[in-house]
Design an enzyme around this catalytic site. Structure first.
Site, PDB file in Angstrom:
ATOM      1  N   ASN A 148      46.444  39.672  48.846  1.00 37.92           N
ATOM      2  CA  ASN A 148      47.567  40.183  48.041  1.00 37.92           C
ATOM      3  C   ASN A 148      47.674  41.707  48.010  1.00 37.92           C
ATOM      4  O   ASN A 148      48.753  42.238  47.740  1.00 37.92           O
ATOM      5  CB  ASN A 148      47.529  39.604  46.627  1.00 37.92           C
ATOM      6  CG  ASN A 148      46.319  40.038  45.839  1.00 37.92           C
ATOM      7  OD1 ASN A 148      45.266  40.288  46.414  1.00 37.92           O
ATOM      8  ND2 ASN A 148      46.459  40.121  44.543  1.00 37.92           N
ATOM      9  N   LYS A 171      35.216  41.842  55.948  1.00 34.46           N
ATOM     10  CA  LYS A 171      35.995  40.648  56.288  1.00 34.46           C
ATOM     11  C   LYS A 171      37.291  40.644  55.473  1.00 34.46           C
ATOM     12  O   LYS A 171      37.294  40.352  54.292  1.00 34.46           O
ATOM     13  CB  LYS A 171      35.205  39.378  55.959  1.00 34.46           C
ATOM     14  CG  LYS A 171      35.956  38.113  56.336  1.00 34.46           C
ATOM     15  CD  LYS A 171      35.793  37.012  55.293  1.00 34.46           C
ATOM     16  CE  LYS A 171      36.732  35.854  55.562  1.00 34.46           C
ATOM     17  NZ  LYS A 171      38.166  36.188  55.332  1.00 34.46           N
ATOM     18  N   GLY A 224      38.860  37.749  44.979  1.00 32.44           N
ATOM     19  CA  GLY A 224      39.498  36.517  45.426  1.00 32.44           C
ATOM     20  C   GLY A 224      39.406  35.444  44.356  1.00 32.44           C
ATOM     21  O   GLY A 224      39.326  35.758  43.164  1.00 32.44           O
ATOM     22  N   GLU A 246      35.555  40.082  41.600  1.00 37.51           N
ATOM     23  CA  GLU A 246      36.829  40.337  40.924  1.00 37.51           C
ATOM     24  C   GLU A 246      37.670  39.097  41.180  1.00 37.51           C
ATOM     25  O   GLU A 246      38.001  38.809  42.328  1.00 37.51           O
ATOM     26  CB  GLU A 246      37.459  41.580  41.584  1.00 37.51           C
ATOM     27  CG  GLU A 246      38.385  42.317  40.708  1.00 37.51           C
ATOM     28  CD  GLU A 246      37.760  42.622  39.374  1.00 37.51           C
ATOM     29  OE1 GLU A 246      38.197  42.008  38.401  1.00 37.51           O
ATOM     30  OE2 GLU A 246      36.827  43.451  39.322  1.00 37.51           O
ATOM     31  N   CYS A 280      46.238  39.561  40.386  1.00 39.46           N
ATOM     32  CA  CYS A 280      45.330  39.028  39.365  1.00 39.46           C
ATOM     33  C   CYS A 280      45.595  39.701  38.031  1.00 39.46           C
ATOM     34  O   CYS A 280      45.138  39.235  36.997  1.00 39.46           O
ATOM     35  CB  CYS A 280      43.879  39.167  39.797  1.00 39.46           C
ATOM     36  SG  CYS A 280      43.414  40.835  40.165  1.00 39.46           S
ATOM     37  N   GLU A 379      45.278  30.003  36.471  1.00 38.58           N
ATOM     38  CA  GLU A 379      46.002  31.038  37.221  1.00 38.58           C
ATOM     39  C   GLU A 379      46.890  30.369  38.271  1.00 38.58           C
ATOM     40  O   GLU A 379      46.413  29.598  39.097  1.00 38.58           O
ATOM     41  CB  GLU A 379      45.021  31.983  37.904  1.00 38.58           C
ATOM     42  CG  GLU A 379      45.745  33.164  38.556  1.00 38.58           C
ATOM     43  CD  GLU A 379      44.789  34.147  39.222  1.00 38.58           C
ATOM     44  OE1 GLU A 379      44.015  33.721  40.108  1.00 38.58           O
ATOM     45  OE2 GLU A 379      44.823  35.340  38.855  1.00 38.58           O
ATOM     46  N   GLU A 458      34.941  48.589  39.505  1.00 41.01           N
ATOM     47  CA  GLU A 458      35.359  49.202  40.764  1.00 41.01           C
ATOM     48  C   GLU A 458      36.116  50.483  40.441  1.00 41.01           C
ATOM     49  O   GLU A 458      36.553  50.694  39.328  1.00 41.01           O
ATOM     50  CB  GLU A 458      36.287  48.252  41.522  1.00 41.01           C
ATOM     51  CG  GLU A 458      35.627  46.914  41.804  1.00 41.01           C
ATOM     52  CD  GLU A 458      36.332  46.147  42.893  1.00 41.01           C
ATOM     53  OE1 GLU A 458      36.098  46.465  44.069  1.00 41.01           O
ATOM     54  OE2 GLU A 458      37.122  45.250  42.569  1.00 41.01           O
TER      55      GLU A 458
HETATM   56  C1  UN1 Z   1      47.275  46.254  40.272  1.00 36.29           C
HETATM   57  O1  UN1 Z   1      47.708  45.498  39.403  1.00 36.29           O
HETATM   58  O2  UN1 Z   1      47.778  47.366  40.480  1.00 36.29           O
HETATM   59  O3  UN1 Z   1      44.035  41.235  43.149  1.00 36.29           O
HETATM   60  C2  UN1 Z   1      46.088  45.951  41.087  1.00 36.29           C
HETATM   61  C3  UN1 Z   1      44.605  41.856  42.257  1.00 36.29           C
HETATM   62  C4  UN1 Z   1      43.852  43.002  41.645  1.00 36.29           C
HETATM   63  C5  UN1 Z   1      44.490  44.303  41.863  1.00 36.29           C
HETATM   64  C6  UN1 Z   1      45.590  44.561  40.935  1.00 36.29           C
HETATM   65  N1  UN1 Z   1      42.521  43.015  42.172  1.00 36.29           N
HETATM   66  O4  UN1 Z   1      45.706  41.552  41.904  1.00 36.29           O
END
Ligand code: UN1
Length: 477
Positions: A148, A171, A224, A246, A280, A379, A458
């Protein structure tokens, strides 16, 4: 069509070709990308291991130069790379250029951090003994990224990994190798010694699994799904390896009676539907108090009518397609589940036909949802949001926190008292006041609580907690 190869020990290596398809136009092949084998991944890990001692002791200016040069090229090519990203992933061209810019900013930031590596000197309890606390690279870092954010997430993992002296086996998601390949190509040409950064494209079941099984991978950072995150965790504990996860979110956006309605609608539309809801950090639960509820829903439906869902590359598109067939089916399944559970669609949820064959879905807004429904707890990862009606602020806060996840939590209000209380009591790693739950700055910590994240944050200076190992040295002199 040219095959884009894997980078192993400084060489571009052939592999079984896989086609990268444009989700806005299934007849458009973005490119052909080599899938790495188990043996390729093992060779990449060995190369990274061999390159670690020299890279971890390399001079600051060497690391700074690589990171800065890469940032400069990313900025210079942002339109072209943004177009490529939009074409392979389906977010709009404007969003994609924004993401590429973010990747450039991240490399720029860590180019600066490479010049600011520091430790501490602390007096000992014993006379004539001095203590130094320093940070060193961890070793070979395995980096596994989702589709994404095909360039920003690789950037925010690779840049700190290299800055702090680690070597990398990377990867990218099998669905979106083009942005990742372009990024690795830039880094490779910016002067990295061989073996410091290796690219192994392909399937999680082959490439990811080989990384998980290797005792030579000292740390793994993963963004992921929660299910894969669990596998990373279990395999990493087995090898006593550092790991950072994450994962999912089910982020609430609370809208209070005293909110500015225009601000609330913009936050909700952006947070829930931009990037096709495939973040996410997306606002999938809109928790709205009674007195503003009907006005909010009416304004949302009106605003959503104006959203243009079309080809990601077309000027004027607000929402691009869903990334692929499997994700589209998942979104539609959840829309059916929401209906069965008794929620009502106030707007959207239909498949759309456009000039080209693509995975187009009209953003969907459910009303009359409760927080116990599956659409409120799981989700979906698509352009689907539900409105949960609540009595007052206290109930809104309780519902916001009643979730297995804890990534981002938002509130729209003009009350300083409620905003302040929410900031202190939201059980999430990110809190947004009068802002969408998604859309984060590049220089500050990012991460969540509960089922959303595991391990250190992060981004920004806090990234060093994951990408370094602390050493405490005592000297008697
Ligand atoms: C954002 O909202 O700007 O996978 C970043 C995702 C998150 C990053 C969001 N790790 O959606």
């Amino acid at each position: 069509m040219d095959l884009h190869r894997n980078l192993i020990d400084g060489e571009w290596v052939e592999g079984e070709p896989a086609l990268n398809i444009n989700p806005s136009n299934l007849d458009d092949v973005v490119g052909c990308y080599a899938r790495a084998t188990k043996a390729d991944v093992e060779a990449a890990i060995s190369a990274a291991k061999a390159a670690f001692p020299a890279w971890s002791r390399s001079g600051l200016l060497e690391r700074h130069a690589v990171l800065r040069k890469s940032a400069d090229e990313i900025f210079a090519r942002k339109d072209e790379l943004g177009r490529l990203l939009a074409r392979e992933e389906g977010k709009t061209r404007a969003e994609a250029i924004g993401e590429v810019t973010r990747a450039g900013q991240i490399f720029d930031f860590f180019a600066g951090e490479a010049l600011r590596l520091a430790g501490e000197a602390i007096p000992s309890t014993r006379p004539n003994v001095s203590i130094e606390i320093t940070r060193e690279g961890v070793g070979v870092v395995g980096i596994i990224t989702p589709w994404n954010f095909p360039i920003a997430i690789p950037a925010w993992k690779i840049a700190p990994a290299l800055c702090y002296g680690n070597t990398v086996v990377f990867k990218p998601a099998d669905l979106t190798p083009a942005s990742a390949w372009a990024l690795v190509d830039i880094l490779h040409r910016s002067g990295l010694p061989r073996g410091v950064l290796n690219l192994v494209m392909g399937k999680g079941s082959v490439v990811g699994q080989t990384m998980l099984d290797s005792p030579d991978v000292s740390a793994i950072t993963f963004t992921g799904s929660a299910a894969t995150g669990k596998r990373v965790a279990t395999a990493s504990i087995e090898h006593n390896r550092k790991f950072q996860l994450e994962m999912s979110g089910k982020n609430p956006l609370v809208v209070l009676d005293d909110a500015d309605l225009t601000v609330a609608v913009e936050c909700a539309v952006n947070g829930a539907f931009y990037s096709t809801g495939q973040r996410c950090t997306a606002s999938s639960r809109l928790v709205v108090t009674e007195a503003i509820h009907d006005r909010f829903v009416a304004a949302m439906a009106e605003r959503m009518k104006g959203l243009v869902v079309d080809d990601a590359l077309k000027v004027g598109t607000h929402i691009g397609p869903v990334v692929d067939q499997a994700q589209l089916e998942q979104d539609e399944q959840y829309i059916a589940i929401g209906r069965d559970e008794g929620a009502r669609l106030a707007f959207g949820g239909q498949r759309l036909n456009r000039a080209t064959r693509g995975f187009y879905l009209q953003p969907a807004l459910f009303i009359d949802a409760t927080n116990g429904m599956r659409i409120s707890r799981e989700e979906i990862f698509g352009p689907v949001a539900s409105v949960i009606r609540v009595k007052d602020y206290d109930e809104a806060l309780a519902i916001a926190n009643d979730t297995p996840f804890g990534l981002s939590s938002g509130i729209c209000t003009t009350s300083l008292k409620h905003a302040t209380h929410f900031k202190r009591n939201a059980e999430a790693g990110l809190v947004m006041v009068n802002l969408p739950t998604a859309g984060i700055d590049f220089h500050v910590p990012f991460g969540g609580r509960k089922g959303s994240s595991y391990g250190p944050r992060e981004q920004g200076r806090y990234a060093s907690e994951f990408y370094t190992s602390i050493k405490t040295s005592y000297t008697f002199a």
